[in-house]
Write a protein that holds these residues in place. Structure first.
Motif: not given
Length: 674
Positions: A237-252, A255-257
């Protein structure tokens, strides 16, 4: 945590995995050594009890959240399992939502029928009690995986499933081939699980640090997944929360781009691909047929191998957020479905044909998930639907194959023949399963396969759709190939001439599974399992009718496959198949040898890994690590030997040393002072 307003089984879901676990302990420690026959009965009754609990749970859950309402995920029971820091802990428990309920019903149903079938199939076997002990352990492990509310608990049960499969594949441990097969399965899946573990670590590491970056109100809200502001970063439930997912996307990128989120999910998928035997980690599954045939039905057709599909479905929102990782799932699944189907056309061991059939159908489930999106989630429902129907007709095919093997004492289809008249019930049930997997209306496989193809077409994955349509025809061909060779024509061995029907305790599961293979396709799966619940419009379109624009061509290619199988392998036509195989020459040999992947892996292992990796490490271990330890031992022994010579036991010697030492000490003091 108890929910007083819920039904009994919703509040006590933990009983479903607990019953086979306690049966495993009871049977393994107390009953098996004294009464192996009683061990089989107790183990079977326990799994039937768990199945009944699963049915009650399904009724209570879908009654609580009827069609048209949003279905919430419930965690009716959990406790703190591991505390790492003040605000970091992992909790174990049970998760109840549509797909966990679906899997609990599937696992307990198939496992119960396999247990019942095994009472007859394993009768008289020396390892009878041990066999049922391991079956109970496997059932518990798989159920623990299904109900896990976080990915860490899932990983632990994931490894227990691997250990259980190792024990069951290598059940006939006196056979070198069974031992080799169990080790092969264990080693290949361990390599895959290393990737899974790395993915879990990445998700947990960043998930924990995100907790401190969330808004105070949201952080407090998320704290409810554990207690008192303590976060479980592995919680689904935590990993799939929209705000947590948005932060994962923002990690950049990493390895190898490649983005860190994509990297993490590809690593997670590596574990799923190993367990579900996706290409190129498929090599263990055909060899795993060395275990007893009911084990093949339970572990390698209906439950264990779909764990990888379940993992992708469970973390689908994270995969979908990555996008690229989901495409990896789609393309590998599509290729595996074709690759395995082609190999299945040439195999003569009936269990190995079914093993490659399983690989192909798992590929269907995987690419259905891969082509799904949040806007068009039909593939998600279709994948779970096919998982549901496939469990029944594939278990029936394996148990039917077990009845044939029990009758003719051989796995080779060319040792069978003419069994339709001698084994009419087995023939009828296997024919139903064969028609179901070929996708013939109105059997179960027709509906679920149709939805997978529709999902690929509607999401504009035309290449995958065409490949899936081609595989549907190939599937019908190789399944009816073994059907015609096994049941029609003349008996090809003495055992086939004198074959007879299996005992009733083996026939009852076949008949039940045959009924399920007919009716399971009529379940309106979209009303029970969908992505986003009733609030998601696209999900509502799942399984509300037959799309004949897809179903028509699918039936047509299946009919072509059946016709070709009859032309080549129908009664009296065997010479045609030999002529075609001969004309294909090296191509046929390459396919029959499974494209030489086993040989390739052996070459890489022995000529590359052993020579250039293992051998240097072994040299370093023997000469540097062991050499260092041996050197320290030599120094100790040598010095002790030298010192022992000073212990003479003679007073005059000690006196001389005393006087000499005193004079030496005085000389040193004199030198320091002057």
């Amino acid at each position: 945590m108890m929910f007083q307003n819920l039904g009994f089984m919703l509040n006590h879901t933990w009983l479903i995995p607990a019953i086979p676990f306690f049966s495993f302990l009871l049977v393994g420690l107390f009953i098996r050594p004294r009464s192996p026959k009683l061990a089989g009965i107790v183990a079977t009754v326990a799994v039937f009890a768990a199945a009944c609990c699963a049915y009650v749970l399904a009724w209570e859950y879908f009654h609580l959240f009827p069609a048209g309402t949003e279905r919430h995920a419930l965690v009716p029971w959990n406790f703190e399992w591991l505390r790492y820091q003040e605000h970091l802990a992992v909790r174990a428990g049970v998760l109840v939502d549509p797909i966990s309920v679906l899997l609990m019903v599937v696992v307990t149903t198939v496992s119960a029928l396999v247990h019942l079938y095994s009472i007859g199939y394993m009768h008289g076997d020396q390892g009878y009690g041990r066999y049922f002990t391991w079956l109970n352990l496997f059932t518990f492990s798989m159920l623990g995986l299904v109900v896990a509310p976080n990915i860490l608990q899932m990983y632990v049960c994931w490894e227990l499933v691997g250990a259980s499969s190792f024990l069951l594949i290598g059940f006939y441990y006196e056979k070198p081939s069974a031992v080799a097969a169990s080790k092969k399965a264990f080693i290949v899946t361990r390599f895959a699980d290393l990737g899974f573990l790395l993915g879990v670590i990445i998700l947990g590491y960043y998930g924990y640090h995100f907790f401190g970056e969330l808004s105070p109100a949201l952080a407090q809200q998320m704290g409810q997944y554990t207690a008192g502001g303590v976060v479980d970063p592995f919680d689904f439930a935590y990993l799939t929360h929209p705000e947590v997912l948005s932060k994962f996307v923002g990690l950049g990128t990493g390895f190898l781009g490649v983005s860190l989120l994509t990297m993490a999910m590809v690593l997670v998928y590596m574990g799923a691909a190993g367990k579900s035997a996706m290409f190129p980690l498929h090599i263990w599954l055909p060899d795993a047929m060395e275990g007893p045939t009911p084990v093949s039905a339970l572990i390698h057709a209906a439950t264990m191998v779909v764990a990888g599909v379940y993992l992708v479905a469970r973390t689908f929102l994270v995969f979908a957020t990555s996008g690229d990782a989901l495409m990896v799932v789609a393309y590998i699944g599509a290729f595996t479905s074709l690759f395995a189907a082609v190999i299945g056309c040439t195999q003569d061991d009936i269990k190995r044909v079914l093993a490659f059939s399983t690989l192909s159908q798992l590929g269907y489930m995987m690419f259905a998930l891969g082509v799904a999106t949040m806007d068009h989630p039909l593939g998600y429902t279709a994948s779970m639907f096919h998982l549901f129907t496939h469990a029944f007709f594939k278990a029936l095919l394996f148990l039917g194959a077990g009845a044939l093997i029990h009758a003719v004492h051989s796995n080779e289809i060319w040792d069978m023949g003419g069994l339709a008249r001698k084994m009419p019930i087995t023939h009828a049930t296997v024919l139903i399963a064969t028609l179901a997997i070929a996708g013939i209306w109105p059997l179960a496989g027709f509906f679920s396969k149709d939805e997978i193809l529709v999902s690929a077409l509607e999401n504009q994955h035309y290449g995958i759709f065409g490949l899936g349509l081609l595989v549907a025809g190939i599937t019908a061909f190789y399944m009816f190939r073994i059907y015609f060779v096994s049941f029609w024509g003349k008996a090809r061995s003495k055992h086939a001439e004198h074959a007879h029907e299996a005992p009733l305790v083996m026939l009852i599961p076949l008949m039940i599974l045959a009924v399920l293979s007919v009716v399971a396709g009529w379940v309106p799966m979209g009303e029970f399992v969908s992505l986003g619940g009733a609030s998601h419009g696209a999900a509502e379109g799942a399984h509300h009718g037959i799309n004949w624009a897809v179903a028509g061509p699918s039936l047509f290619v299946a009919a072509i496959g059946i016709s070709v199988a009859w032309f080549l392998y129908g009664s009296g036509h065997e010479e045609r198949s030999k002529s075609v195989a001969s004309s294909l020459g090296g191509v046929y040999t390459t396919i029959k040898r499974k494209f030489y992947f086993d040989e390739l892996y052996l070459f890489i292992t022995h000529k590359v890994v052993f020579r250039f990796v293992a051998a240097p490490i072994a040299w370093f271990d023997r000469h540097v690590v062991d050499g260092g330890v041996n050197l320290s031992g030599w120094i100790t022994r040598t010095s002790s030997t030298a010192l022992s010579r000073l212990q003479t036991g003679q007073v005059q010697t000690y006196g001389a040393w005393f006087v000499g030492g005193s004079i030496g000490a005085l000389l040193v003091l004199w030198h320091l002072m002057f």
